[in-house]
Design an enzyme around this catalytic site. Structure first.
Site, mmCIF file in Angstrom:
data_model
loop_
_atom_site.group_PDB
_atom_site.id
_atom_site.type_symbol
_atom_site.label_atom_id
_atom_site.label_comp_id
_atom_site.label_asym_id
_atom_site.label_seq_id
_atom_site.Cartn_x
_atom_site.Cartn_y
_atom_site.Cartn_z
ATOM 1 N N HIS A 30 0.839 -1.203 0.000
ATOM 2 C CA HIS A 30 0.000 0.000 0.000
ATOM 3 C C HIS A 30 0.869 1.245 0.000
ATOM 4 C CE1 HIS A 30 -4.021 1.840 0.704
ATOM 5 N NE2 HIS A 30 -3.272 2.850 1.105
ATOM 6 N N HIS A 32 1.479 5.155 -2.444
ATOM 7 C CA HIS A 32 1.013 6.050 -3.506
ATOM 8 C C HIS A 32 2.211 6.792 -4.092
ATOM 9 C CE1 HIS A 32 -2.908 5.358 -1.663
ATOM 10 N NE2 HIS A 32 -2.460 5.858 -0.527
ATOM 11 N N TYR A 48 -7.382 16.553 -0.523
ATOM 12 C CA TYR A 48 -6.055 17.002 -0.119
ATOM 13 C C TYR A 48 -5.227 17.293 -1.360
ATOM 14 C CZ TYR A 48 -4.672 12.215 -1.297
ATOM 15 O OH TYR A 48 -4.452 11.029 -1.960
ATOM 16 N N ARG A 123 -9.940 -0.335 -6.300
ATOM 17 C CA ARG A 123 -10.076 0.367 -5.030
ATOM 18 C C ARG A 123 -11.341 1.209 -5.003
ATOM 19 N NH1 ARG A 123 -6.940 5.347 -1.998
ATOM 20 N NH2 ARG A 123 -6.995 4.427 0.073
ATOM 21 N N HIS A 181 -5.827 -0.145 6.572
ATOM 22 C CA HIS A 181 -5.582 0.489 7.872
ATOM 23 C C HIS A 181 -6.169 -0.297 9.050
ATOM 24 C CE1 HIS A 181 -4.371 3.361 5.018
ATOM 25 N NE2 HIS A 181 -5.339 4.235 5.100
ATOM 26 N N ASP A 249 1.980 2.834 3.401
ATOM 27 C CA ASP A 249 1.130 4.017 3.228
ATOM 28 C C ASP A 249 1.952 5.253 2.831
ATOM 29 O OD1 ASP A 249 -1.471 5.163 3.132
ATOM 30 O OD2 ASP A 249 -1.148 6.121 5.074
#
Length: 294
Positions: A30, A32, A48, A123, A181, A249
Site C-alpha cells: 500500500h 502512492h 487534499y 479500489r 488500515h 502508506d
C-alpha cells in the site's frame, strides 16, 4: 476548495534500518506516488493536495529497507485517472502491481488493458472526497462480477465498525475483498467495540483480507510507536494470518502530526508479529497470492 488546500508534508527521506531480517520477496502492499502534476493532474474534487513524491523516491526507500515488491494504490486525489500508477507498474512488471479506481462506465477492454499493465485490484474509497466512483454498492457488486475472471479483488477504504452493511456486501462479492488500515477503526473506539468485533468474526469466518497500514491514522498517540494500535494488529493476525498483508502508506498524505520514519514503521511489524514465519507470510506469501507475484 482544492486550490486553497495546504500541501501535505513530505515523508522522511532517511529511513531507519530494519531491526529484523526482512525476507526475500517482501512486498509493500500500500503506497502512492505523485509524479509531475503537469503530466498526471490531480482531480478537482479531492480532499487534499499531495506533495510531488515520485516513484524513484519510493523505490529508493524500499531499497534501503530490503523491500523487493510494491503495490501502488490509486490515490483519491487522482480520481479514476490511473495513468500514473499504471505507467509505473508497466515499467517494472516483475516488481510492481497496481490497484486502480474505475467508474461503472469503464469498458471491459479497458480493464483487460489495465491488467496487462499490472492492475490486480479495484479500489473503492468510501471515506475521502472523490474516492467512490459508483452510484451505489449494488453497482460495485456488478463491477466485481466483471473483474472476477481477471483474478482481481476489491479493496475498500472504510471504517469497519461504522459499516454494518459490510457483512451483506462481502458475502455478495464474487471476488476477495480487502480493507485498509487494520479496518480503519480509531483505537479510542476500543478493540471490543461491537462493530469491530463483528468485523473480526467475519474475518475469522473467511471473509476479508486486511492491510496492516497507517497506524498513525487510527492511533490516539501523536507519534511512534503508536502502542494503542498493537492490540488491533495482533487481533487481525490471530484471526486470519493467511489473509493479512503489510503496507507503508507512503508518502503518508494528510498526516499533519509528526512524520513517522518508514524504517520505524516497518519495525512495528516485528513488535506486532514476533514470529518470523508469520511475518514472512504477511510480507511475502500472502501478497504473492493476492497480487499475482510469481
Amino acid at each position: 476548495m482544492p486550490d486553497t488546500l495546504p500541501v501535505c508534508p513530505c515523508p522522511d527521506p532517511e529511513p531507519a534500518a530494519p531491526g529484523f531480517a526482512v525476507p526475500a520477496g517482501a512486498c509493500d502492499c500500500h503506497a502512492h506516488i505523485f509524479e509531475p502534476f503537469e503530466r498526471y493532474p490531480l482531480q478537482a474534487k479531492r480532499g487534499y493536495t499531495p506533495a510531488a513524491t515520485p516513484l524513484a523516491d519510493l523505490l529508493a526507500m524500499h531499497d534501503a529497507l530490503g523491500i523487493e515488491r510494491l503495490v501502488l494504490v490509486q490515490a483519491s486525489a487522482h480520481g479514476t485517472d490511473n495513468r500514473g500508477i499504471l505507467d509505473a507498474a508497466a515499467q517494472h512488471p516483475d516488481r510492481l502491481r497496481a490497484v486502480v479506481s474505475v467508474g461503472e462506465g469503464v469498458l471491459q477492454s479497458e480493464l483487460e488493458a489495465m491488467h496487462r499493465q499490472g492492475a490486480r485490484g479495484l479500489r473503492v474509497n468510501l471515506i475521502d472526497p472523490g474516492g467512490m466512483p459508483f452510484a451505489s454498492l449494488s453497482e460495485l457488486i456488478m463491477m466485481a462480477e466483471r473483474i472476477k475472471d481477471l483474478g482481481w479483488h476489491v479493496e475498500l477504504l472504510v471504517h469497519v465498525e461504522q459499516a454494518p452493511e459490510l457483512e451483506n456486501l462481502v458475502k455478495a462479492m464474487p471476488v476477495p475483498v480487502s480493507v485498509g488500515h487494520i479496518g480503519y477503526t480509531p483505537t479510542r473506539a476500543g478493540l471490543h467495540h461491537p462493530g469491530y468485533q463483528r468485523f473480526l468474526g467475519m474475518l475469522r469466518d473467511g471473509f476479508f483480507w486486511v492491510k496492516l497500514t497507517a497506524p498513525y491514522r487510527i492511533s490516539a498517540e501523536e507519534r511512534l510507536p503508536y502502542g494503542d494500535v498493537a492490540p488491533f494488529a495482533r487481533a487481525v493476525v490471530e484471526a486470519a494470518p493467511d489473509r493479512v498483508i503489510w503496507g507503508s502508506d507512503w508518502p503518508h498524505v494528510l498526516h499533519w502530526r509528526e512524520m513517522p520514519n518508514d524504517g520505524a514503521l516497518l519495525n512495528l511489524l516485528a513488535e506486532w508479529v514476533p514470529d518470523a514465519e508469520t511475518r514472512r507470510r504477511i510480507l511475502v506469501d500472502n501478497p504473492a497470492r493476492l497480487y499475482g507475484f510469481a
